[in-house]
Design a protein around this motif. Structure first.
Motif, PDB file in Angstrom:
ATOM      1  N   ILE A 287       2.190 -50.412 -12.500  1.00 31.69           N
ATOM      2  CA  ILE A 287       1.233 -50.361 -11.390  1.00 31.69           C
ATOM      3  C   ILE A 287       1.056 -48.922 -10.910  1.00 31.69           C
ATOM      4  O   ILE A 287      -0.052 -48.488 -10.582  1.00 31.69           O
ATOM      5  N   ARG A 288       2.144 -48.159 -10.887  1.00 35.95           N
ATOM      6  CA  ARG A 288       2.062 -46.762 -10.443  1.00 35.95           C
ATOM      7  C   ARG A 288       1.204 -45.908 -11.377  1.00 35.95           C
ATOM      8  O   ARG A 288       0.729 -44.844 -10.974  1.00 35.95           O
ATOM      9  N   GLN A 289       1.007 -46.333 -12.611  1.00 36.66           N
ATOM     10  CA  GLN A 289       0.103 -45.591 -13.487  1.00 36.66           C
ATOM     11  C   GLN A 289      -1.334 -45.674 -12.988  1.00 36.66           C
ATOM     12  O   GLN A 289      -2.157 -44.824 -13.293  1.00 36.66           O
ATOM     13  N   TYR A 290      -1.622 -46.706 -12.223  1.00 38.15           N
ATOM     14  CA  TYR A 290      -2.952 -46.860 -11.633  1.00 38.15           C
ATOM     15  C   TYR A 290      -3.135 -45.868 -10.493  1.00 38.15           C
ATOM     16  O   TYR A 290      -4.185 -45.248 -10.336  1.00 38.15           O
ATOM     17  N   ASN A 291      -2.106 -45.710  -9.708  1.00 40.82           N
ATOM     18  CA  ASN A 291      -2.105 -44.768  -8.582  1.00 40.82           C
ATOM     19  C   ASN A 291      -0.657 -44.372  -8.363  1.00 40.82           C
ATOM     20  O   ASN A 291       0.167 -45.214  -8.003  1.00 40.82           O
ATOM     21  N   THR A 292      -0.339 -43.110  -8.596  1.00 40.42           N
ATOM     22  CA  THR A 292       1.064 -42.687  -8.616  1.00 40.42           C
ATOM     23  C   THR A 292       1.631 -42.552  -7.210  1.00 40.42           C
ATOM     24  O   THR A 292       2.015 -41.469  -6.767  1.00 40.42           O
ATOM     25  N   SER A 293       1.694 -43.665  -6.525  1.00 37.70           N
ATOM     26  CA  SER A 293       2.198 -43.723  -5.163  1.00 37.70           C
ATOM     27  C   SER A 293       3.079 -44.947  -5.027  1.00 37.70           C
ATOM     28  O   SER A 293       2.673 -46.057  -5.391  1.00 37.70           O
ATOM     29  N   ASP A 294       4.291 -44.759  -4.505  1.00 32.41           N
ATOM     30  CA  ASP A 294       5.174 -45.899  -4.258  1.00 32.41           C
ATOM     31  C   ASP A 294       4.552 -46.866  -3.264  1.00 32.41           C
ATOM     32  O   ASP A 294       4.675 -48.089  -3.406  1.00 32.41           O
ATOM     33  N   ALA A 295       3.895 -46.327  -2.231  1.00 35.61           N
ATOM     34  CA  ALA A 295       3.277 -47.189  -1.221  1.00 35.61           C
ATOM     35  C   ALA A 295       2.180 -48.033  -1.850  1.00 35.61           C
ATOM     36  O   ALA A 295       2.051 -49.234  -1.554  1.00 35.61           O
ATOM     37  N   TYR A 296       1.383 -47.427  -2.717  1.00 29.53           N
ATOM     38  CA  TYR A 296       0.316 -48.170  -3.392  1.00 29.53           C
ATOM     39  C   TYR A 296       0.897 -49.274  -4.258  1.00 29.53           C
ATOM     40  O   TYR A 296       0.468 -50.434  -4.181  1.00 29.53           O
ATOM     41  N   ALA A 297       1.863 -48.931  -5.094  1.00 25.63           N
ATOM     42  CA  ALA A 297       2.436 -49.922  -6.007  1.00 25.63           C
ATOM     43  C   ALA A 297       3.089 -51.068  -5.238  1.00 25.63           C
ATOM     44  O   ALA A 297       2.960 -52.245  -5.624  1.00 25.63           O
ATOM     45  N   LEU A 298       3.783 -50.748  -4.149  1.00 22.07           N
ATOM     46  CA  LEU A 298       4.423 -51.803  -3.362  1.00 22.07           C
ATOM     47  C   LEU A 298       3.378 -52.674  -2.679  1.00 22.07           C
ATOM     48  O   LEU A 298       3.541 -53.901  -2.592  1.00 22.07           O
ATOM     49  N   SER A 299       2.292 -52.064  -2.216  1.00 20.15           N
ATOM     50  CA  SER A 299       1.246 -52.859  -1.564  1.00 20.15           C
ATOM     51  C   SER A 299       0.627 -53.835  -2.559  1.00 20.15           C
ATOM     52  O   SER A 299       0.369 -54.997  -2.219  1.00 20.15           O
ATOM     53  N   VAL A 300       0.380 -53.381  -3.784  1.00 20.13           N
ATOM     54  CA  VAL A 300      -0.180 -54.272  -4.803  1.00 20.13           C
ATOM     55  C   VAL A 300       0.804 -55.402  -5.111  1.00 20.13           C
ATOM     56  O   VAL A 300       0.434 -56.584  -5.165  1.00 20.13           O
ATOM     57  N   ALA A 301       2.075 -55.041  -5.319  1.00 19.76           N
ATOM     58  CA  ALA A 301       3.073 -56.044  -5.693  1.00 19.76           C
ATOM     59  C   ALA A 301       3.258 -57.086  -4.588  1.00 19.76           C
ATOM     60  O   ALA A 301       3.357 -58.290  -4.871  1.00 19.76           O
ATOM     61  N   LEU A 302       3.309 -56.655  -3.337  1.00 20.83           N
ATOM     62  CA  LEU A 302       3.520 -57.608  -2.244  1.00 20.83           C
ATOM     63  C   LEU A 302       2.254 -58.409  -1.941  1.00 20.83           C
ATOM     64  O   LEU A 302       2.333 -59.591  -1.581  1.00 20.83           O
ATOM     65  N   LEU A 303       1.083 -57.780  -2.093  1.00 21.42           N
ATOM     66  CA  LEU A 303      -0.155 -58.544  -1.932  1.00 21.42           C
ATOM     67  C   LEU A 303      -0.237 -59.620  -3.009  1.00 21.42           C
ATOM     68  O   LEU A 303      -0.660 -60.757  -2.734  1.00 21.42           O
ATOM     69  N   ALA A 304       0.179 -59.294  -4.218  1.00 26.79           N
ATOM     70  CA  ALA A 304       0.199 -60.295  -5.291  1.00 26.79           C
ATOM     71  C   ALA A 304       1.112 -61.456  -4.930  1.00 26.79           C
ATOM     72  O   ALA A 304       0.771 -62.630  -5.172  1.00 26.79           O
ATOM     73  N   GLU A 305       2.268 -61.155  -4.363  1.00 30.48           N
ATOM     74  CA  GLU A 305       3.174 -62.222  -3.931  1.00 30.48           C
ATOM     75  C   GLU A 305       2.501 -63.124  -2.902  1.00 30.48           C
ATOM     76  O   GLU A 305       2.585 -64.360  -2.969  1.00 30.48           O
ATOM     77  N   ARG A 306       1.824 -62.514  -1.946  1.00 34.00           N
ATOM     78  CA  ARG A 306       1.164 -63.292  -0.896  1.00 34.00           C
ATOM     79  C   ARG A 306       0.021 -64.126  -1.465  1.00 34.00           C
ATOM     80  O   ARG A 306      -0.183 -65.276  -1.061  1.00 34.00           O
ATOM     81  N   ILE A 307      -0.754 -63.555  -2.382  1.00 33.05           N
ATOM     82  CA  ILE A 307      -1.833 -64.324  -3.015  1.00 33.05           C
ATOM     83  C   ILE A 307      -1.250 -65.511  -3.773  1.00 33.05           C
ATOM     84  O   ILE A 307      -1.833 -66.599  -3.804  1.00 33.05           O
ATOM     85  N   GLY A 308      -0.059 -65.313  -4.360  1.00 34.46           N
ATOM     86  CA  GLY A 308       0.608 -66.391  -5.080  1.00 34.46           C
ATOM     87  C   GLY A 308       1.264 -67.413  -4.185  1.00 34.46           C
ATOM     88  O   GLY A 308       1.910 -68.348  -4.682  1.00 34.46           O
ATOM     89  N   GLY A 309       1.139 -67.249  -2.877  1.00 32.73           N
ATOM     90  CA  GLY A 309       1.651 -68.248  -1.940  1.00 32.73           C
ATOM     91  C   GLY A 309       3.079 -68.033  -1.501  1.00 32.73           C
ATOM     92  O   GLY A 309       3.682 -68.923  -0.899  1.00 32.73           O
ATOM     93  N   ARG A 310       3.625 -66.841  -1.759  1.00 30.54           N
ATOM     94  CA  ARG A 310       5.020 -66.562  -1.396  1.00 30.54           C
ATOM     95  C   ARG A 310       5.080 -65.590  -0.225  1.00 30.54           C
ATOM     96  O   ARG A 310       4.236 -64.703  -0.108  1.00 30.54           O
TER      97      ARG A 310
END
Length: 389
Positions: A287-310
């Protein structure tokens, strides 16, 4: 978006050179990339400098945004709801894209949500004009010159019309916000039978994001982030282990599920030991290859969790004070002087800075040695420098 340059090596315009002359100086690089003179002349006809664009890359906030603050803006209830609705609406094509790419559909939707609010905010700036202006201005000029040529190659290959070349002030285009070189490498139509339309076709955009993650090393079945409970007796001696080692150290998932059977992961506590703790895997790095930011990668990963209902995260965020950019740079200089930091002095506290802070904390016996940059760490570094003088 991570930049993928071509072969062009045009430098920034010399002092006093005109914008029009600079654009014409890009012709040899375009010719070498296979662009005809006719296509070049038609594309740059009437091209003028984009006012205000040159000031944007130089602007720097007085205070860095804390990761919890960044996440609160990226992961909104409206965005989660929209992601879930699209997950249900596009279930069949998303399953096909997931099968091809190996990346979960909720991660693809999360990137689309963060990048362009699911396609509703793609930008209307003239991409060639923006890229030429940024190349002319000298802020990473050679990179943007490469991207300018990549956009011309898109026109040469018939992937897009001149009128369709629209995007953000930084040259990123369409729903996935790809730079032109990223389009050439990763863009993929859903049906695979035509050039990818990343401006108006949501399925092409999701397929392109999936292809990006696949080519960036996405490992199917491995979570990008795993929220964990840190054992009370953890000594913070190392922040990188295999998942089997994390299990042996007493780490467990915050949701009670089992840790994955294999893979390597790093402990990441973006608000320090008082906040949520995550094990981040190689898919986090994809994910960081998309945008080399820890904040960005974490936001994507946690948003994915929320979209998945978790629920994500389960632990509450503590109140975190933002360090000023000047303080972050001062910390990097002090860490570098002591041999802990070997990166750029830029005030951006990513993984390199985090590892340097962790090493310093261990060296002076600060606990927990969580790698979290705070005023206390900075003051300890400053006192150490004063004592050595």
């Amino acid at each position: 978006m991570g930049v993928l340059g071509l072969c062009c090596s045009a430098a920034a315009a010399p002092e006093g050179a005109g914008f029009g002359a600079f654009v014409q100086d890009l012709w040899p690089a375009a010719r070498d990339a296979g662009v005809s003179r006719e296509i070049f002349d038609k594309a740059v006809e009437g091209l003028s400098i984009e006012p205000g664009v040159l000031q944007r890359p130089r602007a720097q906030a007085e205070f860095t945004v804390t990761i919890p603050s960044y996440l609160s803006g990226a992961i909104t209830s409206a965005r989660v709801a929209r992601g879930r609705a699209l997950s249900a609406e596009l279930a069949t094509p998303l399953a096909r894209i997931e099968e091809r790419s190996g990346a979960p559909s909720e991660t693809l939707l999360a990137i689309l949500g963060v990048e362009s609010n699911f396609g509703s905010a793609t930008g209307a700036a003239d991409t060639l004009r923006v890229l030429a202006t940024l190349a002319y201005g000298g802020h990473r000029g050679a990179v943007f010159a490469d991207e300018f040529v990549a956009a011309l190659v898109m026109l040469k290959n018939g992937y897009v019309t001149r009128e369709r070349l629209r995007g953000s002030w930084a040259g990123a285009m369409g729903q996935p916000q790809f730079l032109p070189s990223a389009y050439l490498k990763y863009a993929q139509s859903y049906d695979g039978e035509r050039p990818a339309d990343i401006w108006t076709n949501r399925l092409d955009s999701l397929a392109s994001i999936g292809n990006f993650l696949r080519q960036s090393g996405w490992v199917a079945g491995l979570p990008a982030v795993i929220e964990v409970v840190v054992p009370r007796d953890f000594d913070y001696a190392a922040l990188d282990h295999y998942l089997s080692q994390w299990r042996s150290l007493g780490f467990s998932r915050a949701d009670g599920a089992a840790l994955p059977a294999s893979g390597a992961a790093s402990l990441f506590q973006p608000a320090g030991a008082a906040g949520p703790a995550f094990l981040i895997t190689e898919n986090f790095e994809a994910i960081r290859q998309y945008n080399t930011s820890d904040a960005y990668a974490l936001s994507v990963a946690l948003l994915a969790e929320r979209i998945g209902g978790r629920q994500a995260p389960i632990a509450a965020w503590p109140k975190v004070a933002a360090l000023s950019t000047a303080d972050c740079m001062a910390m990097q200089r002090l860490l570098a002087a002591r041999g802990f930091y070997h990166g750029t002095i830029d005030g951006k506290l990513g993984r390199t800075s985090r590892n340097a802070v962790h090493a310093f904390q261990l060296s002076v016996g600060m606990q927990p040695a969580d790698g979290f940059a705070t005023k206390d760490v900075l003051e300890r570094l400053q006192r150490g420098r004063a004592n050595s003088e």
